[in-house]
Design an enzyme around this catalytic site. Structure first.
Site, PDB file in Angstrom:
ATOM      1  N   GLY A 231     -23.487  30.790  44.599  1.00  7.18           N
ATOM      2  CA  GLY A 231     -24.604  31.677  44.913  1.00  7.18           C
ATOM      3  C   GLY A 231     -24.232  33.115  44.604  1.00  7.18           C
ATOM      4  O   GLY A 231     -23.314  33.380  43.815  1.00  7.18           O
ATOM      5  N   GLU A 253     -18.252  30.228  43.637  1.00  2.00           N
ATOM      6  CA  GLU A 253     -18.818  30.370  42.285  1.00  2.00           C
ATOM      7  C   GLU A 253     -19.943  31.381  42.404  1.00  2.00           C
ATOM      8  O   GLU A 253     -21.034  31.048  42.885  1.00  2.00           O
ATOM      9  CB  GLU A 253     -19.356  29.024  41.786  1.00  2.00           C
ATOM     10  CG  GLU A 253     -18.320  27.926  41.676  1.00  2.00           C
ATOM     11  CD  GLU A 253     -17.357  28.125  40.514  1.00  2.00           C
ATOM     12  OE1 GLU A 253     -17.556  29.053  39.708  1.00  2.00           O
ATOM     13  OE2 GLU A 253     -16.401  27.346  40.422  1.00  2.00           O
ATOM     14  N   CYS A 287     -26.211  32.109  35.916  1.00  5.50           N
ATOM     15  CA  CYS A 287     -25.060  32.953  36.277  1.00  5.50           C
ATOM     16  C   CYS A 287     -24.361  33.459  35.024  1.00  5.50           C
ATOM     17  O   CYS A 287     -23.921  34.594  34.962  1.00  5.50           O
ATOM     18  CB  CYS A 287     -24.093  32.164  37.150  1.00  5.50           C
ATOM     19  SG  CYS A 287     -23.603  30.581  36.438  1.00  5.50           S
ATOM     20  N   GLU A 384     -26.094  42.463  38.867  1.00  2.00           N
ATOM     21  CA  GLU A 384     -26.469  41.216  38.198  1.00  2.00           C
ATOM     22  C   GLU A 384     -27.972  41.261  37.934  1.00  2.00           C
ATOM     23  O   GLU A 384     -28.763  41.584  38.816  1.00  2.00           O
ATOM     24  CB  GLU A 384     -26.134  40.000  39.069  1.00  2.00           C
ATOM     25  CG  GLU A 384     -26.464  38.718  38.314  1.00  2.00           C
ATOM     26  CD  GLU A 384     -26.018  37.439  39.015  1.00  2.00           C
ATOM     27  OE1 GLU A 384     -26.014  37.393  40.252  1.00  2.00           O
ATOM     28  OE2 GLU A 384     -25.689  36.482  38.287  1.00  2.00           O
TER      29      GLU A 384
HETATM   30  P1  NAD Z   1     -27.850  33.042  47.417  1.00  2.00           P
HETATM   31  O1  NAD Z   1     -26.515  33.624  47.655  1.00  2.00           O
HETATM   32  O2  NAD Z   1     -29.034  33.796  47.826  1.00  2.00           O
HETATM   33  O3  NAD Z   1     -27.965  31.605  48.147  1.00  2.00           O
HETATM   34  C1  NAD Z   1     -27.119  30.530  47.831  1.00  2.00           C
HETATM   35  C2  NAD Z   1     -27.081  29.558  49.015  1.00  2.00           C
HETATM   36  O4  NAD Z   1     -26.452  30.179  50.124  1.00  2.00           O
HETATM   37  C3  NAD Z   1     -28.444  29.103  49.498  1.00  2.00           C
HETATM   38  O5  NAD Z   1     -28.392  27.730  49.778  1.00  2.00           O
HETATM   39  C4  NAD Z   1     -28.632  29.910  50.773  1.00  2.00           C
HETATM   40  O6  NAD Z   1     -29.479  29.307  51.717  1.00  2.00           O
HETATM   41  C5  NAD Z   1     -27.220  29.973  51.291  1.00  2.00           C
HETATM   42  N1  NAD Z   1     -26.931  31.074  52.217  1.00  2.00           N
HETATM   43  C6  NAD Z   1     -27.561  32.276  52.321  1.00  2.00           C
HETATM   44  N2  NAD Z   1     -26.980  33.025  53.267  1.00  2.00           N
HETATM   45  C7  NAD Z   1     -25.957  32.295  53.771  1.00  2.00           C
HETATM   46  C8  NAD Z   1     -24.975  32.538  54.769  1.00  2.00           C
HETATM   47  N3  NAD Z   1     -24.911  33.684  55.418  1.00  2.00           N
HETATM   48  N4  NAD Z   1     -24.068  31.573  55.029  1.00  2.00           N
HETATM   49  C9  NAD Z   1     -24.082  30.407  54.337  1.00  2.00           C
HETATM   50  N5  NAD Z   1     -25.003  30.110  53.397  1.00  2.00           N
HETATM   51  C10 NAD Z   1     -25.928  31.049  53.112  1.00  2.00           C
HETATM   52  O7  NAD Z   1     -27.916  32.717  45.874  1.00  2.00           O
HETATM   53  P2  NAD Z   1     -29.187  32.203  45.060  1.00  2.00           P
HETATM   54  O8  NAD Z   1     -30.178  33.289  44.935  1.00  2.00           O
HETATM   55  O9  NAD Z   1     -29.631  30.908  45.606  1.00  2.00           O
HETATM   56  O10 NAD Z   1     -28.540  31.899  43.626  1.00  2.00           O
HETATM   57  C11 NAD Z   1     -28.447  32.857  42.605  1.00  2.00           C
HETATM   58  C12 NAD Z   1     -27.030  33.376  42.540  1.00  2.00           C
HETATM   59  O11 NAD Z   1     -26.121  32.295  42.324  1.00  2.00           O
HETATM   60  C13 NAD Z   1     -26.828  34.310  41.370  1.00  2.00           C
HETATM   61  O12 NAD Z   1     -26.021  35.380  41.776  1.00  2.00           O
HETATM   62  C14 NAD Z   1     -26.086  33.444  40.346  1.00  2.00           C
HETATM   63  O13 NAD Z   1     -25.334  34.170  39.426  1.00  2.00           O
HETATM   64  C15 NAD Z   1     -25.233  32.610  41.254  1.00  2.00           C
HETATM   65  N6  NAD Z   1     -24.797  31.384  40.576  1.00  2.00           N
HETATM   66  C16 NAD Z   1     -23.490  31.264  40.234  1.00  2.00           C
HETATM   67  C17 NAD Z   1     -23.055  30.142  39.542  1.00  2.00           C
HETATM   68  C18 NAD Z   1     -21.617  29.990  39.109  1.00  2.00           C
HETATM   69  O14 NAD Z   1     -21.265  28.911  38.674  1.00  2.00           O
HETATM   70  N7  NAD Z   1     -20.795  31.014  39.205  1.00  2.00           N
HETATM   71  C19 NAD Z   1     -23.974  29.144  39.216  1.00  2.00           C
HETATM   72  C20 NAD Z   1     -25.304  29.303  39.594  1.00  2.00           C
HETATM   73  C21 NAD Z   1     -25.708  30.428  40.278  1.00  2.00           C
END
Ligand code: NAD
Length: 538
Positions: A231, A253, A287, A384
């Site tokens: 995330g 990640e 990402c 980003e």
């Molecule tokens: P996000 O961080 O908003 O959420 C990701 C997950 O974390 C969700 O399931 C969310 O409910 C959960 N979450 C939120 N707050 C939390 C907390 N305090 N504790 C535990 N879990 C919590 O990310 P997003 O908007 O869903 O995804 C987009 C991001 O993910 C972008 O920054 C993208 O670059 C990244 N991403 C990285 C990769 C990689 O392989 N490096 C792959 C895909 C996406």
């Protein structure tokens, strides 16, 4: 460099329900209950109770389970692709290729390498180990209960990667899918549970918790043995703070601001094709998308011409029309964030060559956007940018381009286009986890043998590859003293009570031998290694 708060994350307010909205229409899809602290704690207790059962299942049987999940997923590929398309708005072809295709690949890969890679194996001994008759075995044990917290942008491929690796290593798993694509996550876990039942195994080896950030936060507070988080860097940091001081293994990640470098001599029209797909696929919400592009200054005009022509042919719209290349952004909040980043660049003097605004229709569509002459202080070069917006930056020398590529707080992937020897030399100077030569970053995620992980704010640890499988295991070394079986050699010379003059003479011989050139003693260690391998039937 600070990142703007993700408009999608960190909802830690105690809410009891959430709803999903079709991003291509703005219409409600479904309302769900949020799994609260009690449900989370029950799920972890179940996963822990079942762990010894799954841990005891043979490596071959675990691999067979993954193969069955793979076959079941293949048989229902159209069904899950349609669901992904509805929740994310991405074209059906993308859901099939990038999500289902990657998930199938990763399940097959770990089923294939898992049994061999996780078998106990002798370590090549050092000289002292040979002299003391040691056999060292490296053995692999599962960690325990693994929490997988995943994002919405590849809502099947990403959780399937963590799931395949964790299950192959013998862990039980609890998935918390994104609140924006919960049905896809739940569908995957239901498929695994069905397959577990068919294999006469307890279905609670894999569980799913529906909820928002508050559910994720409650899950990581529990006594889990590992967290695979994918995330934003912001949420990643929150999780790391929340678990600091606890001995819990994490894989992070996170986001990226990946750069594509076009070198002198690279065919410009072809490079523009790669840039087009690398930046605008999944509506720019990847990402490892190409988020900055560097081009030799004297080629910039020709390259931008090719790219503009290609952008003009991109069709943006809902996934129901198979002719559309790009769908909507995931949410209205994401659209506002993206637009604010574009407007900031324009206000600071960037030149707009295509797009630059929301498409006026239901749903959250944004025009494929191309910018150049973007000033160094524009947010778009440092935050980003999760949408179809590409800044193109002309450069005068490769050294300058490399410095610009590295001038980011992120370090996920980079791509270099041009003659291979030059590109390979540049790769070593780039600060990121993956450098792709003559292709773009997102393609590599579909290749499960290549470890995938970021440097700097893009994370730590790796998914995919042998590395991820070993990361999800606890390594135990079993050291056997083989001289113990041999009369006369059972008691080492250095034990108390032996003659000191003999001990000193032996020590001096060993010291002289081990400080000699390795070519003198190394054949001995190889001999011992092959003997150990043969005698342990590896
Ligand atoms: P996000 O961080 O908003 O959420 C990701 C997950 O974390 C969700 O399931 C969310 O409910 C959960 N979450 C939120 N707050 C939390 C907390 N305090 N504790 C535990 N879990 C919590 O990310 P997003 O908007 O869903 O995804 C987009 C991001 O993910 C972008 O920054 C993208 O670059 C990244 N991403 C990285 C990769 C990689 O392989 N490096 C792959 C895909 C996406």
């Amino acid at each position: 460099m600070t990142q703007p708060d993700s408009p999608l994350s960190g909802n830690l307010e105690a809410s009891t329900s959430f709803e999903t909205i079709n991003p291509a229409t703005g219409q409600l899809i479904q309302r769900y209950s949020v799994a609260g602290a009690e449900s989370v704690s029950q799920a972890v207790a179940k996963a822990r109770a079942i762990f010894p059962v799954w841990k005891a299942v043979s490596l071959e049987a675990r691999a067979n389970l993954l193969r069955s999940v793979m076959q079941a997923l293949h048989g229902r590929a159209d069904e899950i692709a349609a669901l992904i398309s509805r929740e994310t708005g991405k074209p059906l072809a993308d859901a099939l290729e990038a999500d289902v295709g990657t998930a199938l690949g990763v399940l097959g890969y770990y089923a294939n390498i898992g049994p061999k890679r996780l078998k106990s194996r002798p370590i090549q001994p050092d000289l002292i180990s040979v002299i003391t008759g040691r056999l060292h075995l490296e053995t692999f044990h599962p960690r325990g209960v693994i929490a997988i917290i995943s994002p919405w942008n590849y809502p099947l491929a990403i959780p399937a990667s963590g799931l395949a690796t964790a299950l192959m290593a013998g862990n039980t798993v609890i998935l918390k899918p994104s609140e924006l694509t919960p049905a896809t996550g739940r569908w995957l876990i239901e498929l695994v549970r069905e397959t577990l039942r068919q294999h006469y195994l307890p279905e609670d080896i894999a569980q799913c918790l529906m909820g928002d950030g508050s559910t994720g936060a409650a899950l990581i507070q529990q006594n889990v043995d590992g967290i695979i988080f994918t995330g934003s860097d912001k949420t990643g940091r929150r999780i790391q703070q929340a678990v600091s001081g606890r001995a819990v293994w994490t894989s992070m990640e996170l986001g990226g601001s990946d750069a594509m470098l076009v070198l002198e001599g690279c065919p410009l029209e072809t490079a523009a094709s790669y840039a087009l797909w690398g930046r605008y696929t999944n509506a720019g919400q990847a990402c490892a998308a190409v988020k900055r592009l560097l081009i030799p200054r004297h080629s910039a005009a020709a390259f931008l011409g090719h790219l503009q022509a290609k952008i003009a042919r991109l069709q943006v719209g809902p996934p129901e029309n198979p002719e559309n290349h790009i769908g909507p952004l995931i949410s209205e909040a994401q659209l506002h964030l993206l637009d604010s980043q574009v407007q900031d660049a324009l206000e600071k003097g960037a030149r707009l060559l295509a797009g630059g605004k929301r498409i006026e229709r239901p749903g959250w569509f944004y025009e494929p956007t191309l910018l150049t002459d973007v000033p160094e202080n524009a947010r778009i070069l440092h935050e980003e940018v999760f949408g179809p917006v590409l800044p193109v930056i002309p450069y005068d020398s490769p050294d300058e381009a490399i410095a610009l590529m590295n001038a980011s707080a992120f370090g996920l992937t980079a791509s270099v286009f041009g003659p291979e020897p030059q590109a390979r030399a540049i790769a070593g100077r780039l600060e990121c986890g993956t450098v792709v030569i003559n292709d773009v970053g997102p393609s590599n995620y579909a290749m499960p043998c290549a470890p995938w992980g970021g440097w700097k704010n893009s994370g730590s640890g790796a998914s995919h590859g042998e590395r991820a499988l070993l990361d999800l295991s606890r390594v135990q070394v079993v050291s056997v003293n083989r001289l113990f079986r041999m009369p006369g050699l059972q008691k080492p010379l250095w034990h108390f009570g032996n003659r000191t003059d003999l001990l000193i003479a032996r020590s001096k011989t060993v010291l002289a031998f081990s400080s000699a050139h390795p070519s003198i003693w190394n054949p001995l260690t190889w001999l011992a290694f092959w003997h150990n391998r043969a005698s342990t039937k590896i």
